[in-house]
Design a protein around this motif. Structure first.
Motif: not given
Length: 734
Positions: A429-435, A494-497, A539-544, A566-568
């Motif tokens: 989990f990463l709450n930033r999309r894009g590269y 860093t984003g999800t891409q 095998d691996i799911l990456i997402g916001t 990023t949330m704190l």
């Protein structure tokens, strides 16, 4: 007889009841949509909210209803009362409130039922047998194989679309009086996939206790606080089944459109009854057909996101709000209602049960439960004796010292390697999309910003473009700095891409999926990804945050939060609460069928939200958070009112803010003791879509009367080209 009509014009000057005479030949009932004459305008639409025998006006001044727009009541009596509540609660017009109850395209007749030409048998029994024999030669062979083929199809299917049959054969059979061609209504289905029916499993003792508490509860409002994987969904199913057994209906709200497909299919496995789906992702036709399904009484259960709370169900027995802590239950546009408040009023009107469910309830909701406003029901353990996954904190400052500049810590790398070797799955989990989150020149400090918004543009590598996540504007990346002319542009953040790219490089053998707004653009994408990952095609799911809610995958034994900070670091009093919720929710995806592990990467490992999340300790987090809020006089011990201003010309916006503050002082002066603070400032993102943005943030002690007076001031104050909005305890404080 006279009809009390609200015309479909959302303006404060016409926000009242207008009376119209009902022609003697016309049958009009409350809740019907009608066409009426209005002022100098052409005919307009309206909704009948009442019928009376004697008018308050002189007969010659009362105009007649032109015609009803449907033969049925578009709104129920309960919905009319609900609209009146919305009008008062959010200080909006009744016309605007009534619009929530209808599919938008129904207004103005922009949508209707879809029909197609169908071939249907007229003859039955012996007559059909005689006609069939007449189509055969003496040797038993058909005179016309095409006609016989059509007849055989129709005998088995009753009726079929004309486009699926041989047209000339159909017309020949029509001339012989064997079939007829009719226009029939066809449903536009959100989900066409069929699923097998499954049996109910035996409830655990804890689930039985919870269900009995709901069935026998003295009050009808419950907070179901259950850890992830504790079996809350099974409680929801039994409550809905109770409703249907009593001839009642139910609403189940989920926080994300992405959760509706798998939830719908799960419910279809358990219920024979029709289920209607309501959310903004449906096409106009699908939305209309689902609404009509409910109006006709065909659907007893409504599933959907926030807007499903307005579904036109009769005899409502229960409203269930799953993942009740999610901010998506608050409307984005004015009036900014919350599904919780609408649900509470709807349940009050209908006598229905209200059940709020979450592993991490809102602080305000839990506070109400502790005060007895909700009956608190706890499910502290997972099903089948499974333990909550072990959470391991990784201090990313240490990773930098080791020279690791990727977003994947050494510890996470080890766990991913182990998970893949065991043929299990992982969720990151990463709450930033894009590269990359921004592009900067290392020579002069220039940062690439959107030309329409006061924000940096995000680099999307797969498309090789820079994109603004606020207005959608794009541009081609530059190779040299436009300010200093040097080729020193560097991509930061860093984003999800980029995570996807790093993971693919580290584990080339792994099958990787990504779930964010950039990949979920086509219809059915959510369900397709869900089914693929559930079938272990990846095998691996990456997402916001899309992946943090509701997903239940049996093979996921590892989940990771890549950047809790990023949330704190958001400037909002709820940042700690949201951090705790997100960590707990993504941790809950792991180990639902066998032991699991959670890796929590952070630069702030000592923060109390991080520490309580490590031990899945909601109670401890709540006690510390509520004590801090009480000391600082933050909600639920106070209320924030945000007045928003935006316009193309900054000087006009600033003048509007100054004028509103002058007017506001007159309202607030008698209530000095109830004011904690008032602040007028630029919005955190000063410009979005070429609109300059400012706001006034009023911090009050809890005072419904004073809030109402601020609402009234807002309603009667307009500033031409400057747009205004009002929000109570806004989701975004900046």
């Amino acid at each position: 007889m006279y009809a009390e009509v609200i015309v479909d014009i959302s303006h404060t000057q016409v926000d009242r009841v207008f009376e119209y005479r009902i022609p003697s030949e016309m049958e009009i009932r409350p809740g019907m949509r009608v066409k009426v004459p209005f002022g100098k305008m052409k005919d307009t639409e309206g909704i009948v909210i009442g019928i009376k025998e004697i008018s308050d006006y002189e007969p010659d001044k009362i105009r007649e209803i032109i015609e009803p727009l449907e033969s049925f009541c578009a709104l129920t009596e309960e919905q009319i009362h609900l609209a009146e509540f919305i009008q008062k609660k959010y200080n909006t017009t009744l016309a605007m409130a009534l619009r929530f109850m209808l599919p938008a395209q129904v207004r103005g007749g922009r949508i209707s039922a879809k029909t197609q030409r169908m071939a249907r048998l007229i003859l039955k029994g012996q007559e059909l047998e005689q006609a069939e024999r007449a189509l055969l030669k003496k040797d038993g062979r058909p005179r016309s194989p095409k006609q016989m083929e059509v007849l055989t199809f129709l005998k088995h299917n009753g009726q079929m679309a004309l486009r699926e049959l041989n047209t000339s054969a159909v017309h020949a059979l029509e001339k012989k009086g064997i079939l007829e061609i009719v226009r029939a209504e066809i449903a536009r289905l959100p989900f066409e996939k069929s699923v097998p029916r499954t049996r109910d499993y035996e409830l655990t003792e804890k689930q039985k206790q919870i269900l009995e508490a709901i069935r026998n509860g003295k009050q009808k409002r419950f907070l179901l606080h259950g850890v992830t994987g504790s079996g809350k969904t099974e409680i929801y199913i039994r409550v809905m089944r109770d409703c249907i057994a009593k001839g009642k209906t139910a609403i189940l709200l989920v926080p994300e459109i992405s959760l509706t497909p798998q939830t719908y299919l799960f419910l279809k496995q358990r219920f024979d009854e029709e289920i209607a789906v309501f959310h903004s992702g449906l096409s106009a036709g699908e939305r209309f057909d689902e609404w009509m399904k409910v109006k006709r009484g065909k659907a007893k259960i409504v599933l959907g996101a926030r807007s499903a709370i307005f579904a036109p169900l009769d005899d409502l027995g229960a409203v269930i709000i799953d993942e009740e802590h999610e901010t998506s239950y608050k409307a984005d546009n004015y009036p900014k209602y919350t599904a919780h408040e609408i649900a509470e009023e709807r349940c009050r009107l209908s006598g229905a049960l209200l059940i709020l469910g979450s592993a991490t309830p809102q602080i305000e909701t839990y506070y109400k439960a502790c005060r007895g406003e909700y009956e608190l029901l706890k499910m502290p353990n997972r099903l089948f004796g499974l333990q909550l996954p072990a959470v391991e904190i990784v201090d990313m400052c240490g990773e930098l010292k080791k020279g690791n500049r990727t977003a994947i810590s050494g510890r996470l790398y080890e766990e991913l390697e182990h998970t893949l070797s065991q043929k299990k799955q992982a969720m990151l989990f990463l709450n930033r999309r894009g590269y990359s989150t921004f592009v900067m020149c290392r020579s002069c400090g220039y940062v690439v910003k959107c030309g329409s918004c006061d924000v940096t543009m995000t680099y999307h590598k797969t498309q090789d473009i820079l994109k603004c996540h606020y207005c959608g504007r794009t541009k081609v990346p530059e190779t040299v700095c436009p300010i200093c002319g040097k080729p020193h542009l560097k991509y930061f953040g860093t984003g999800t891409q980029q995570i996807e790219e790093q993971v693919r490089q580290m584990f080339p053998q792994a099958r990787v999926l990504r779930m964010d707004l950039d990949t979920m653009t086509t219809k059915g994408a959510h369900l397709e990804l869900f089914e693929d990952f559930a079938a272990h095609k990846a095998d691996i799911l990456i997402g916001t945050q899309m992946i943090t809610k509701g997903f239940d995958f049996k093979n996921v034994t590892l989940s990771a939060v890549l950047a809790a900070d990023t949330m704190l670091n958001i400037p909002d009093y709820r940042s700690a609460e949201r951090t705790f919720c997100h960590i707990t929710q993504i941790a809950g995806r792991a180990g639902r069928k066998e032991p699991g592990t959670v890796i929590l990467q952070t630069y702030n490992p000592k923060h109390y939200a991080i520490q309580y999340a490590k031990y899945h300790d909601y109670e401890g987090f709540y006690r510390e958070e509520i004590a801090m809020r009480e000391m600082a006089q933050l909600p639920p011990f106070s209320t924030y009112v945000q007045i928003q201003f935006s316009g193309e010309r900054e000087e006009q916006v600033v003048e509007a803010v100054k004028d509103f503050i002058r007017r506001l002082k007159a309202v607030l002066l008698p209530h000095k003791r109830g004011i904690i603070s008032i602040r007028a400032s630029e919005a955190a993102i000063k410009r979005i879509k070429d609109m300059e943005r400012y706001h006034i943030l009023i911090h009050l002690k809890n005072d419904e009367d004073l809030i109402g007076q601020i609402y009234q001031l807002f309603q009667k104050t307009r500033y031409g080209n400057v747009l205004t909005g009002i929000d109570i305890n806004p989701v975004n404080m900046a």
